[in-house]
Design a protein around this motif. Structure first.
Motif, PDB file in Angstrom:
ATOM      1  N   PHE A 190       0.834  -1.206   0.000  1.00  0.00           N
ATOM      2  CA  PHE A 190       0.000   0.000   0.000  1.00  0.00           C
ATOM      3  C   PHE A 190       0.865   1.250   0.000  1.00  0.00           C
ATOM      4  CE2 PHE A 190      -2.105   3.396   2.415  1.00  0.00           C
ATOM      5  CZ  PHE A 190      -3.251   3.574   1.661  1.00  0.00           C
ATOM      6  N   ILE A 191       1.899   1.257   0.811  1.00  0.00           N
ATOM      7  CA  ILE A 191       2.771   2.431   0.898  1.00  0.00           C
ATOM      8  C   ILE A 191       3.467   2.679  -0.439  1.00  0.00           C
ATOM      9  CG2 ILE A 191       4.873   3.335   1.966  1.00  0.00           C
ATOM     10  CD1 ILE A 191       4.020   1.919   4.554  1.00  0.00           C
ATOM     11  N   GLU A 192       4.013   1.629  -1.038  1.00  0.00           N
ATOM     12  CA  GLU A 192       4.742   1.793  -2.296  1.00  0.00           C
ATOM     13  C   GLU A 192       3.826   2.255  -3.417  1.00  0.00           C
ATOM     14  OE1 GLU A 192       6.763  -1.861  -3.029  1.00  0.00           O
ATOM     15  OE2 GLU A 192       8.049  -1.677  -1.236  1.00  0.00           O
ATOM     16  N   ARG A 193       2.624   1.695  -3.506  1.00  0.00           N
ATOM     17  CA  ARG A 193       1.686   2.105  -4.549  1.00  0.00           C
ATOM     18  C   ARG A 193       1.244   3.548  -4.343  1.00  0.00           C
ATOM     19  NH1 ARG A 193      -3.093  -2.086  -5.490  1.00  0.00           N
ATOM     20  NH2 ARG A 193      -3.516  -0.527  -7.115  1.00  0.00           N
ATOM     21  N   SER A 194       1.012   3.919  -3.090  1.00  0.00           N
ATOM     22  CA  SER A 194       0.587   5.290  -2.794  1.00  0.00           C
ATOM     23  C   SER A 194       1.664   6.296  -3.169  1.00  0.00           C
ATOM     24  CB  SER A 194       0.251   5.427  -1.308  1.00  0.00           C
ATOM     25  OG  SER A 194      -0.861   4.643  -0.955  1.00  0.00           O
ATOM     26  N   LEU A 195       2.905   5.998  -2.785  1.00  0.00           N
ATOM     27  CA  LEU A 195       4.002   6.917  -3.096  1.00  0.00           C
ATOM     28  C   LEU A 195       4.255   6.994  -4.600  1.00  0.00           C
ATOM     29  CD1 LEU A 195       6.483   6.037  -0.211  1.00  0.00           C
ATOM     30  CD2 LEU A 195       4.988   8.036  -0.394  1.00  0.00           C
ATOM     31  N   LYS A 196       4.068   5.887  -5.290  1.00  0.00           N
ATOM     32  CA  LYS A 196       4.233   5.899  -6.748  1.00  0.00           C
ATOM     33  C   LYS A 196       3.182   6.793  -7.398  1.00  0.00           C
ATOM     34  CE  LYS A 196       4.381   2.863 -10.807  1.00  0.00           C
ATOM     35  NZ  LYS A 196       4.271   1.447 -11.285  1.00  0.00           N
ATOM     36  N   ASP A 197       1.929   6.679  -6.945  1.00  0.00           N
ATOM     37  CA  ASP A 197       0.875   7.540  -7.480  1.00  0.00           C
ATOM     38  C   ASP A 197       1.161   9.005  -7.182  1.00  0.00           C
ATOM     39  OD1 ASP A 197      -0.392   5.294  -8.365  1.00  0.00           O
ATOM     40  OD2 ASP A 197      -2.073   5.385  -6.940  1.00  0.00           O
ATOM     41  N   SER A 198       1.630   9.289  -5.977  1.00  0.00           N
ATOM     42  CA  SER A 198       1.959  10.661  -5.603  1.00  0.00           C
ATOM     43  C   SER A 198       3.105  11.191  -6.454  1.00  0.00           C
ATOM     44  CB  SER A 198       2.327  10.734  -4.117  1.00  0.00           C
ATOM     45  OG  SER A 198       2.677  12.045  -3.748  1.00  0.00           O
ATOM     46  N   GLU A 199       4.105  10.362  -6.679  1.00  0.00           N
ATOM     47  CA  GLU A 199       5.252  10.770  -7.497  1.00  0.00           C
ATOM     48  C   GLU A 199       4.812  11.151  -8.909  1.00  0.00           C
ATOM     49  OE1 GLU A 199       9.509  11.169  -8.328  1.00  0.00           O
ATOM     50  OE2 GLU A 199       8.310  11.133  -6.493  1.00  0.00           O
ATOM     51  N   GLN A 200       3.862  10.427  -9.451  1.00  0.00           N
ATOM     52  CA  GLN A 200       3.367  10.750 -10.786  1.00  0.00           C
ATOM     53  C   GLN A 200       2.746  12.146 -10.805  1.00  0.00           C
ATOM     54  OE1 GLN A 200       0.705   7.844 -12.555  1.00  0.00           O
ATOM     55  NE2 GLN A 200      -0.130   9.342 -14.001  1.00  0.00           N
ATOM     56  N   VAL A 201       1.966  12.461  -9.786  1.00  0.00           N
ATOM     57  CA  VAL A 201       1.361  13.796  -9.705  1.00  0.00           C
ATOM     58  C   VAL A 201       2.438  14.862  -9.603  1.00  0.00           C
ATOM     59  CG1 VAL A 201      -0.139  15.300  -8.333  1.00  0.00           C
ATOM     60  CG2 VAL A 201      -0.767  12.904  -8.688  1.00  0.00           C
ATOM     61  N   GLN A 202       3.473  14.598  -8.817  1.00  0.00           N
ATOM     62  CA  GLN A 202       4.533  15.604  -8.656  1.00  0.00           C
ATOM     63  C   GLN A 202       5.260  15.844  -9.974  1.00  0.00           C
ATOM     64  OE1 GLN A 202       3.519  16.646  -6.017  1.00  0.00           O
ATOM     65  NE2 GLN A 202       2.808  14.673  -5.253  1.00  0.00           N
ATOM     66  N   MET A 203       5.543  14.779 -10.711  1.00  0.00           N
ATOM     67  CA  MET A 203       6.227  14.939 -11.991  1.00  0.00           C
ATOM     68  C   MET A 203       5.378  15.752 -12.968  1.00  0.00           C
ATOM     69  SD  MET A 203       9.226  13.620 -11.720  1.00  0.00           S
ATOM     70  CE  MET A 203       9.145  14.311 -10.062  1.00  0.00           C
ATOM     71  N   GLU A 204       4.087  15.512 -12.940  1.00  0.00           N
ATOM     72  CA  GLU A 204       3.182  16.277 -13.807  1.00  0.00           C
ATOM     73  C   GLU A 204       3.148  17.744 -13.401  1.00  0.00           C
ATOM     74  OE1 GLU A 204       0.230  12.421 -14.639  1.00  0.00           O
ATOM     75  OE2 GLU A 204      -0.285  13.921 -13.102  1.00  0.00           O
ATOM     76  N   ASP A 205       3.134  17.999 -12.092  1.00  0.00           N
ATOM     77  CA  ASP A 205       3.125  19.387 -11.620  1.00  0.00           C
ATOM     78  C   ASP A 205       4.440  20.099 -11.914  1.00  0.00           C
ATOM     79  OD1 ASP A 205       0.567  19.907 -10.657  1.00  0.00           O
ATOM     80  OD2 ASP A 205       0.964  18.954  -8.729  1.00  0.00           O
ATOM     81  N   ILE A 206       5.550  19.392 -11.798  1.00  0.00           N
ATOM     82  CA  ILE A 206       6.846  20.007 -12.094  1.00  0.00           C
ATOM     83  C   ILE A 206       6.895  20.452 -13.549  1.00  0.00           C
ATOM     84  CG2 ILE A 206       9.303  19.503 -12.387  1.00  0.00           C
ATOM     85  CD1 ILE A 206       9.130  17.840  -9.811  1.00  0.00           C
ATOM     86  N   ALA A 207       6.420  19.594 -14.449  1.00  0.00           N
ATOM     87  CA  ALA A 207       6.398  19.974 -15.866  1.00  0.00           C
ATOM     88  C   ALA A 207       5.536  21.210 -16.079  1.00  0.00           C
ATOM     89  CB  ALA A 207       5.899  18.803 -16.703  1.00  0.00           C
ATOM     90  N   LEU A 208       4.383  21.266 -15.424  1.00  0.00           N
ATOM     91  CA  LEU A 208       3.511  22.437 -15.539  1.00  0.00           C
ATOM     92  C   LEU A 208       4.206  23.695 -15.036  1.00  0.00           C
ATOM     93  CD1 LEU A 208       0.050  21.181 -14.236  1.00  0.00           C
ATOM     94  CD2 LEU A 208       0.667  21.659 -16.602  1.00  0.00           C
ATOM     95  N   CYS A 209       4.775  23.614 -13.843  1.00  0.00           N
ATOM     96  CA  CYS A 209       5.362  24.793 -13.208  1.00  0.00           C
ATOM     97  C   CYS A 209       6.559  25.318 -13.999  1.00  0.00           C
ATOM     98  CB  CYS A 209       5.774  24.472 -11.770  1.00  0.00           C
ATOM     99  SG  CYS A 209       4.381  24.198 -10.656  1.00  0.00           S
ATOM    100  N   GLU A 210       7.373  24.422 -14.511  1.00  0.00           N
ATOM    101  CA  GLU A 210       8.525  24.877 -15.289  1.00  0.00           C
ATOM    102  C   GLU A 210       8.083  25.491 -16.611  1.00  0.00           C
ATOM    103  OE1 GLU A 210      12.097  22.114 -13.474  1.00  0.00           O
ATOM    104  OE2 GLU A 210      11.287  21.585 -15.446  1.00  0.00           O
ATOM    105  N   GLY A 211       6.997  24.971 -17.183  1.00  0.00           N
ATOM    106  CA  GLY A 211       6.458  25.585 -18.389  1.00  0.00           C
ATOM    107  C   GLY A 211       5.896  26.967 -18.124  1.00  0.00           C
ATOM    108  N   VAL A 212       5.202  27.125 -16.993  1.00  0.00           N
ATOM    109  CA  VAL A 212       4.673  28.442 -16.625  1.00  0.00           C
ATOM    110  C   VAL A 212       5.811  29.438 -16.421  1.00  0.00           C
ATOM    111  CG1 VAL A 212       3.508  29.713 -14.775  1.00  0.00           C
ATOM    112  CG2 VAL A 212       2.509  27.598 -15.655  1.00  0.00           C
TER     113      VAL A 212
END
Length: 411
Positions: free
Chosen positions: A354-376
């Motif tokens: 559960f912990i590993e799957r949760s952190l993996k899902d969270s990491e995906q969101v962070q990577m998506e947000d980083i791409a957005l923020c750097e583009g902005v």
């Protein structure tokens, strides 16, 4: 001298102040050097502040100009007037759970160390040797004392100078005048807070600190499990090529970007329920319900999520059995570090899948947000952009954030 160096100027004035005083004490008044530093604030930074008008209603307002997100002098003004005044989140209690635990950090030009002495008392100091200014400690861990790696001067975890090496023949020296310079420190719930503008060291009751830091939102966050001491699971840090406010703005857009940027996350949320509950004095709170799930579905988000933004740069996310926090630390006008800390309900500590799957899902969101923020950020630096507009139905928390910044920067 730039405004953000006022704290350094204050430290310099403190070190040369004559007369006896208690170890590490700050002078009781702001020095003339600080006054000169503030007076020397770049005129164009003040003009940038004035280009945003908080009095304009949200539906007619324009966003702050792009200079707020790319100008180095503007960042210096923010450091002096926003980050080095009032309570700031700097860590969590699990970092200093036991006697002799410590951790270090940096905010602008301020190097600090937070520690718990052998008697269990919490302290914070400027992480600078009083001899020739070397940093004393780095990272985190356990120490029974702080020994300077440069010349061996040694300090207790209460800040007292224990040993000054090779000073035979020195005149007019009293080691009680050369203890570590203290920083006011306190806790609220699981969070460690520091004040860089208050030299007093007397203890504060948690509710008083909470009221100063969170205002009238303190009770709401308490009742929603924010101050629960969930066990700490892990920390992840991201260096992002954007101004620290770009990351905060992204957090505060009321879920506006979620269906476009976070497909997997959006599928687990009822986005029509996404709402900003209220903007408090220094806190804005958003909430969203999760989509109905099947009995065998992976339940990371629980039934609802609460997102609290604590001005100026701290975000608290409470969902299902999880709580995570995001701290956006400026590293420059176009670069920041975002520190994620994850906390989990005790009942799931042994569920590694559960912990590993949760952190993996969270990491995906962070990577998506980083791409957005750097583009902005790249767009903000383009000559094609000056100011933008707010979406009144969802971006009220972002507008609230900008109004708080304006008040601090212009006051």
């Amino acid at each position: 001298m730039a405004a953000a160096r006022s704290l350094a100027a204050l430290s310099s004035a403190r070190a040369t102040r004559p007369g006896p005083r208690r170890a590490g004490a700050w002078p009781p008044r702001v020095s003339a050097a600080v006054a000169r530093a503030v007076a020397a604030e770049p005129e164009h930074a003040r003009r940038l502040v004035a280009e945003f008008d908080p009095a304009v209603p949200l539906d007619a307002a324009v966003t702050p100009p792009s200079g707020w997100y790319a100008d180095q002098d503007f960042l210096r003004l923010e450091l002096d007037r926003v980050f080095l005044r009032g309570w700031q989140a700097v860590g969590h209690i699990w970092q200093v759970k036991n006697p002799n635990d410590f951790f270090t950090g940096r905010l602008g030009n301020v190097e600090f160390v937070v520690c718990r002495d052998a008697n269990g008392n919490l302290h914070a100091f400027h992480n600078v040797c009083r001899h020739h200014a070397s940093l004393l400690a780095c990272g985190s861990g356990q120490k029974t004392c702080f020994q300077c790696p440069y010349h061996g001067w040694t300090y207790g975890l209460d800040g007292t100078l224990l040993k000054a090496t090779r000073i035979s023949g020195i005149k007019n020296f009293n080691k009680n005048d050369f203890g570590l310079v203290p920083i006011k420190v306190a806790t609220w719930g699981p969070f460690v807070l520091a004040r860089f503008d208050d030299e007093s060291t007397e203890d504060d009751a948690g509710d008083v600190v909470g009221d100063e830091w969170l205002g009238s939102a303190s009770e709401l966050l308490s009742t929603n499990g924010i101050d629960t001491s969930l066990p700490h699971i892990c920390r992840r840090e991201y260096i992002i090529n954007c101004n620290w406010k770009v990351f905060c703005d992204n957090y505060l857009d009321g879920g506006y970007h979620v269906p476009y940027a976070h497909g997997a996350l959006a599928s687990g949320l009822q986005l029509q329920s996404y709402e900003t509950l209220q903007a408090y004095e220094r806190v804005s709170v958003q909430r969203c319900e999760s989509a109905p799930s099947e009995p065998d579905d992976f339940e990371r988000l629980g039934t609802k999520a609460l997102y609290a933004f604590v001005y100026p740069n701290f975000m608290i996310n409470r969902y299902g059995p999880w709580m995570d926090t995001n701290l956006a630390v400026p590293l420059g006008s176009t670069k920041c570090k975002v520190v994620f800390d994850y906390f989990l309900d005790k009942s799931l500590l042994d569920d590694q899948n559960f912990i590993e799957r949760s952190l993996k899902d969270s990491e995906q969101v962070q990577m998506e947000d980083i791409a957005l923020c750097e583009g902005v950020q790249r767009g903000l630096e383009s000559p094609a952009y000056g100011v933008g507009r707010y979406a009144p139905s969802v971006e009220m928390a972002m507008h609230h954030f900008h109004c708080l910044l304006h008040a601090n920067l212009s006051g």
